[in-house]
Scaffold this motif. Structure first.
Motif, PDB file in Angstrom:
ATOM      1  N   THR A  26       0.863  -1.193   0.000  1.00  0.00           N
ATOM      2  CA  THR A  26       0.000   0.000   0.000  1.00  0.00           C
ATOM      3  C   THR A  26       0.891   1.232   0.000  1.00  0.00           C
ATOM      4  O   THR A  26       1.932   1.251   0.639  1.00  0.00           O
ATOM      5  CB  THR A  26      -0.898   0.050   1.255  1.00  0.00           C
ATOM      6  OG1 THR A  26      -0.345  -0.806   2.233  1.00  0.00           O
ATOM      7  CG2 THR A  26      -2.294  -0.353   0.928  1.00  0.00           C
ATOM      8  N   PHE A  27       0.458   2.227  -0.735  1.00  0.00           N
ATOM      9  CA  PHE A  27       1.174   3.511  -0.731  1.00  0.00           C
ATOM     10  C   PHE A  27       0.345   4.517   0.041  1.00  0.00           C
ATOM     11  O   PHE A  27      -0.830   4.706  -0.254  1.00  0.00           O
ATOM     12  CB  PHE A  27       1.402   4.010  -2.156  1.00  0.00           C
ATOM     13  CG  PHE A  27       2.325   3.144  -2.942  1.00  0.00           C
ATOM     14  CD1 PHE A  27       3.682   3.095  -2.624  1.00  0.00           C
ATOM     15  CD2 PHE A  27       1.857   2.374  -3.989  1.00  0.00           C
ATOM     16  CE1 PHE A  27       4.538   2.299  -3.348  1.00  0.00           C
ATOM     17  CE2 PHE A  27       2.711   1.577  -4.715  1.00  0.00           C
ATOM     18  CZ  PHE A  27       4.057   1.536  -4.397  1.00  0.00           C
ATOM     19  N   GLY A  28       0.931   5.141   1.004  1.00  0.00           N
ATOM     20  CA  GLY A  28       0.240   6.181   1.762  1.00  0.00           C
ATOM     21  C   GLY A  28      -0.981   5.661   2.501  1.00  0.00           C
ATOM     22  O   GLY A  28      -1.883   6.407   2.814  1.00  0.00           O
ATOM     23  N   VAL A  31      -5.102   3.207  -1.178  1.00  0.00           N
ATOM     24  CA  VAL A  31      -5.455   2.130  -2.100  1.00  0.00           C
ATOM     25  C   VAL A  31      -4.332   1.090  -2.102  1.00  0.00           C
ATOM     26  O   VAL A  31      -3.155   1.430  -2.102  1.00  0.00           O
ATOM     27  CB  VAL A  31      -5.636   2.696  -3.523  1.00  0.00           C
ATOM     28  CG1 VAL A  31      -6.088   1.597  -4.469  1.00  0.00           C
ATOM     29  CG2 VAL A  31      -6.618   3.846  -3.510  1.00  0.00           C
ATOM     30  N   ALA A  32      -4.724  -0.172  -2.093  1.00  0.00           N
ATOM     31  CA  ALA A  32      -3.732  -1.232  -2.166  1.00  0.00           C
ATOM     32  C   ALA A  32      -3.209  -1.325  -3.594  1.00  0.00           C
ATOM     33  O   ALA A  32      -3.972  -1.540  -4.526  1.00  0.00           O
ATOM     34  CB  ALA A  32      -4.343  -2.548  -1.741  1.00  0.00           C
ATOM     35  N   ALA A  33      -1.889  -1.096  -3.763  1.00  0.00           N
ATOM     36  CA  ALA A  33      -1.300  -1.247  -5.086  1.00  0.00           C
ATOM     37  C   ALA A  33      -1.233  -2.727  -5.439  1.00  0.00           C
ATOM     38  O   ALA A  33      -1.315  -3.104  -6.610  1.00  0.00           O
ATOM     39  CB  ALA A  33       0.087  -0.627  -5.098  1.00  0.00           C
ATOM     40  N   LEU A  34      -1.102  -3.518  -4.417  1.00  0.00           N
ATOM     41  CA  LEU A  34      -1.018  -4.957  -4.637  1.00  0.00           C
ATOM     42  C   LEU A  34      -1.604  -5.647  -3.411  1.00  0.00           C
ATOM     43  O   LEU A  34      -1.287  -5.288  -2.280  1.00  0.00           O
ATOM     44  CB  LEU A  34       0.453  -5.358  -4.804  1.00  0.00           C
ATOM     45  CG  LEU A  34       0.709  -6.744  -5.388  1.00  0.00           C
ATOM     46  CD1 LEU A  34       0.167  -6.840  -6.798  1.00  0.00           C
ATOM     47  CD2 LEU A  34       2.200  -7.041  -5.384  1.00  0.00           C
ATOM     48  N   ARG A  35      -2.497  -6.624  -3.636  1.00  0.00           N
ATOM     49  CA  ARG A  35      -3.102  -7.299  -2.488  1.00  0.00           C
ATOM     50  C   ARG A  35      -2.915  -8.809  -2.587  1.00  0.00           C
ATOM     51  O   ARG A  35      -3.234  -9.411  -3.605  1.00  0.00           O
ATOM     52  CB  ARG A  35      -4.585  -6.951  -2.401  1.00  0.00           C
ATOM     53  CG  ARG A  35      -5.276  -7.624  -1.221  1.00  0.00           C
ATOM     54  CD  ARG A  35      -6.698  -7.218  -1.098  1.00  0.00           C
ATOM     55  NE  ARG A  35      -6.815  -5.822  -0.678  1.00  0.00           N
ATOM     56  CZ  ARG A  35      -7.984  -5.208  -0.568  1.00  0.00           C
ATOM     57  NH1 ARG A  35      -9.089  -5.836  -0.889  1.00  0.00           N
ATOM     58  NH2 ARG A  35      -8.030  -3.956  -0.167  1.00  0.00           N
ATOM     59  N   PRO A  70       7.852  -4.913   0.862  1.00  0.00           N
ATOM     60  CA  PRO A  70       6.410  -5.124   0.904  1.00  0.00           C
ATOM     61  C   PRO A  70       5.830  -4.566   2.200  1.00  0.00           C
ATOM     62  O   PRO A  70       6.519  -4.515   3.215  1.00  0.00           O
ATOM     63  CB  PRO A  70       6.258  -6.646   0.834  1.00  0.00           C
ATOM     64  CG  PRO A  70       7.580  -7.215   1.150  1.00  0.00           C
ATOM     65  CD  PRO A  70       8.609  -6.168   0.928  1.00  0.00           C
ATOM     66  N   THR A  71       4.571  -4.137   2.143  1.00  0.00           N
ATOM     67  CA  THR A  71       3.909  -3.662   3.359  1.00  0.00           C
ATOM     68  C   THR A  71       3.614  -4.839   4.283  1.00  0.00           C
ATOM     69  O   THR A  71       3.810  -4.769   5.491  1.00  0.00           O
ATOM     70  CB  THR A  71       2.596  -2.943   3.001  1.00  0.00           C
ATOM     71  OG1 THR A  71       2.863  -2.007   1.955  1.00  0.00           O
ATOM     72  CG2 THR A  71       2.033  -2.192   4.188  1.00  0.00           C
ATOM     73  N   LEU A  72       3.151  -5.916   3.678  1.00  0.00           N
ATOM     74  CA  LEU A  72       2.894  -7.151   4.428  1.00  0.00           C
ATOM     75  C   LEU A  72       3.406  -8.307   3.585  1.00  0.00           C
ATOM     76  O   LEU A  72       3.543  -8.199   2.382  1.00  0.00           O
ATOM     77  CB  LEU A  72       1.388  -7.353   4.659  1.00  0.00           C
ATOM     78  CG  LEU A  72       0.682  -6.475   5.700  1.00  0.00           C
ATOM     79  CD1 LEU A  72      -0.822  -6.732   5.643  1.00  0.00           C
ATOM     80  CD2 LEU A  72       1.224  -6.783   7.093  1.00  0.00           C
ATOM     81  N   GLY A  73       3.622  -9.439   4.242  1.00  0.00           N
ATOM     82  CA  GLY A  73       4.029 -10.621   3.497  1.00  0.00           C
ATOM     83  C   GLY A  73       5.523 -10.690   3.302  1.00  0.00           C
ATOM     84  O   GLY A  73       6.270  -9.841   3.796  1.00  0.00           O
ATOM     85  N   LYS A  74       5.950 -11.711   2.565  1.00  0.00           N
ATOM     86  CA  LYS A  74       7.384 -11.971   2.447  1.00  0.00           C
ATOM     87  C   LYS A  74       7.774 -12.307   1.017  1.00  0.00           C
ATOM     88  O   LYS A  74       7.000 -12.917   0.281  1.00  0.00           O
ATOM     89  CB  LYS A  74       7.733 -13.187   3.322  1.00  0.00           C
ATOM     90  CG  LYS A  74       8.183 -12.816   4.713  1.00  0.00           C
ATOM     91  CD  LYS A  74       8.690 -14.071   5.391  1.00  0.00           C
ATOM     92  CE  LYS A  74       8.789 -13.861   6.900  1.00  0.00           C
ATOM     93  NZ  LYS A  74       8.716 -15.139   7.603  1.00  0.00           N
TER      94      LYS A  74
END
Lengths: 269, 298
Positions: A26-28, A31-35, A70-74
């Motif tokens: 997520t940026f800022g 909106v999730a750029a990638l989920r 990444p914001t979350l995950g690996k």
């Protein structure tokens, strides 16, 4: 470098190179750029990320390249990421205009402190792979768009990376040059056994090149469909006109269109 | 998009492309006309400015003769020339000193400007701390700081040098800072991917990217260094021995030796032109192989 082997072996038997596990970006905080993107890249894979602009395909590539966390995950490299394990080709040729073709291809080694002399053979071998060894002394400005892209590919190949990331590399080229480079890319892959993740917004390009297509949708950026292309390599003109090619292209197009109509109204390309 | 053409090397600035005019089927009428125009332009580039200059000097001479102007108001060009030759001993000494100050100030400006720009690019903190000072130095007219400088600094030479430096270093600092920041972002990503360290990034990417900007700054700074040197000397006034061209102008003014004043003025102007030509040449030589500004387009 193991050749041919991983390319003929069935998908499940190939050794994994990289795992993406439940990656969010997520940026800022908006909106999730990638989920929730999960992906296992295996040796010899040619994976296309196909989708409209804003679907997170370039974000996914930048995450894998390690250009942002990444914001979350690996994201994990099997056996860790060594120097020269990764090659990248951008949408632009991204060459240093002040350096000759050979010096540009030398860059990955140069940054590891290796003299030109010590890697000269490798540099010229990479240039020969893309058919530009005669132009080693030229400056980028003297080359056509397609040739610059070849230099960029040679630079990505020169360290014999485990994984090559390509971000819409041929999008700015004319159709004829583009088809030629697609053919050449597959020939290169056959010669080097390279594993490739290829970002594109062209359905036909993805079907022609890849053995796996991940169709992506925007808002939030996510993978909505995975299509396996069973056609064995080498692929040539016959593949472009095969009925199965059309069927897969249809399947991918339908998936893409579903994404466009399901979400907010957006201009299709 | 340019195809590779071995003949298309910027090493030969004037391609004698139209030698065989009309010898082959290569040229049609239109192309021949274009070639002829190009050839004329090639020559006119040098002839026209020289002709205008000659005309201006001739008119200057006539003006003096027609209006019977006294030489201590406006001397004839011939008189200026003969004064220049007659006083060459004194004037050349002064020229040398002005050149020395200008050259040294420019050299220190290059070192200081580039050094500071690199420091700024390495550390945001340094940029935040020091760039206001740089701007203040730049926007304060040198004539207003110079008297103070000559009070605080014993050596006249060092004072002059400092003045010229203050004027000259800012364009180099500003341009180089901008250049270091404008490296292609994809290339920066590439550096990250290949795990380049700070020093490698600077050396292989930022410095080459900044080169055209720096050279642009150098062209401006060369002229400014001369202006700084001359202005500072005006402020410093009479100072015994070792005096530059500006002092000669002042001195000639006091003594109403107007031809000599003109002679010194001409030397300063010529020096400025030579400095500009030199920095332009350096810029061309450094960039001719790759930079857009030095490329010839079809």
């Amino acid at each position: 470098m193991s050749e041919a082997d991983p390319m003929t072996a069935p998908l499940s038997e190939r050794a994994p190179i990289l795992h993406m596990r439940e990656v969010d970006k997520t940026f800022g905080g908006q909106v999730a750029a990638l989920r929730r993107m999960s992906l296992t890249v295996r040796e010899g894979d040619f994976i296309s990320l196909l989708g409209p602009s804003g679907c997170g395909k370039s974000t996914a590539l930048r995450l894998i390249a390690g250009l942002m966390p990444p914001t979350l995950g690996k994201i994990e490299w099997v056996g860790g990421q060594g120097a020269g394990d990764l090659g990248v080709v951008f949408q632009e040729p991204t060459l240093m205009p002040w350096a000759t073709v050979a010096q540009n291809v030398w860059l990955p080694f140069r940054l590891r402190g290796q003299s030109f002399k010590s890697v000269k053979d490798k540099v010229f071998e990479a240039l020969a792979l893309v058919g530009l060894e005669k132009f080693h002394d030229s400056y980028p400005r003297e080359l056509s768009g397609g040739m610059k892209m070849r230099v960029s590919i040679a630079r990505a190949l020169v360290t014999r990376p485990r994984l090559i990331l390509m971000d819409e590399p041929f999008a700015a080229l004319d159709e004829i040059t583009r088809q030629k480079l697609n053919d050449d890319l597959l020939a290169l892959r056959a010669k080097t056994g390279a594993t490739v993740i290829f970002v594109t917004h062209s359905v036909f390009e993805s079907v022609f090149l890849s053995d796996r297509i991940l169709v992506m949708a925007a808002r939030p950026g996510r993978v909505i469909k995975e299509i396996t292309v069973d056609e064995p390599y080498p692929r040539g003109l016959e593949w472009r006109i095969a009925p199965q090619y059309g069927e897969i292209a249809r399947e991918a197009s339908d998936a893409l269109h579903g994404t466009l109509h399901a979400g907010q109204p957006e201009m299709a390309e | 998009m340019m195809a590779v053409d071995p003949a298309d090397s910027a090493a030969t600035p004037q391609t004698p492309m139209c030698e065989g005019r009309g010898t082959g089927p290569l040229f049609d009428a239109d192309e021949e006309r274009r070639a002829r125009r190009k050839r004329i332009e090639e020559v006119a580039k040098y002839i026209v400015p020289l002709a205008i200059l000659a005309l201006a000097i001739w008119y200057w001479d006539r003006l003096v003769v027609w209006n019977d102007i006294e030489p201590y108001i406006l001397p004839r060009p011939g008189l200026v020339l003969s004064t220049l030759i007659k006083d060459w001993g004194t004037l050349s000494q002064s020229l040398l000193i002005t050149l020395q100050i200008t050259g040294m100030a420019l050299a220190v400006a290059v070192i200081g400007g580039v050094g500071l720009a690199v420091l700024f690019s390495l550390s945001r903190f340094a940029e935040m701390s020091f760039s206001p000072f740089a701007v203040i130095l730049q926007v304060t007219p040198i004539v207003s700081i110079a008297p103070l400088i000559f009070i605080y600094i014993e050596s006249r030479m060092i004072g002059l040098l400092l003045c010229a430096w203050i004027v000259a270093f800012f364009p180099i600092l500003a341009n180089t800072t901008l250049g270091l920041k404008s490296a292609d972002h994809n290339l920066q990503d590439l550096m990250t991917i290949y795990k380049a360290n700070r020093w490698q990034r600077l050396r292989y990417l930022q410095l080459p990217s900044a080169l055209p900007y720096f050279l642009g700054g150098l062209k401006i700074a060369g002229g400014l260094a001369l202006i700084g040197a001359v202005v500072a000397e005006y402020v410093a006034g009479t100072g015994g021995i070792g005096t530059g061209l500006a002092f000669r102008i002042l001195e000639a003014g006091y003594r109403l030796q107007i031809p000599r004043m003109f002679a010194a003025l001409i030397l300063i102007a010529v020096t400025g032109v030579v400095i500009y030509a030199t920095t332009s040449l350096i810029s061309h030589l450094a960039l001719r192989k790759w930079h857009e500004s030095a490329l010839k387009r079809e």
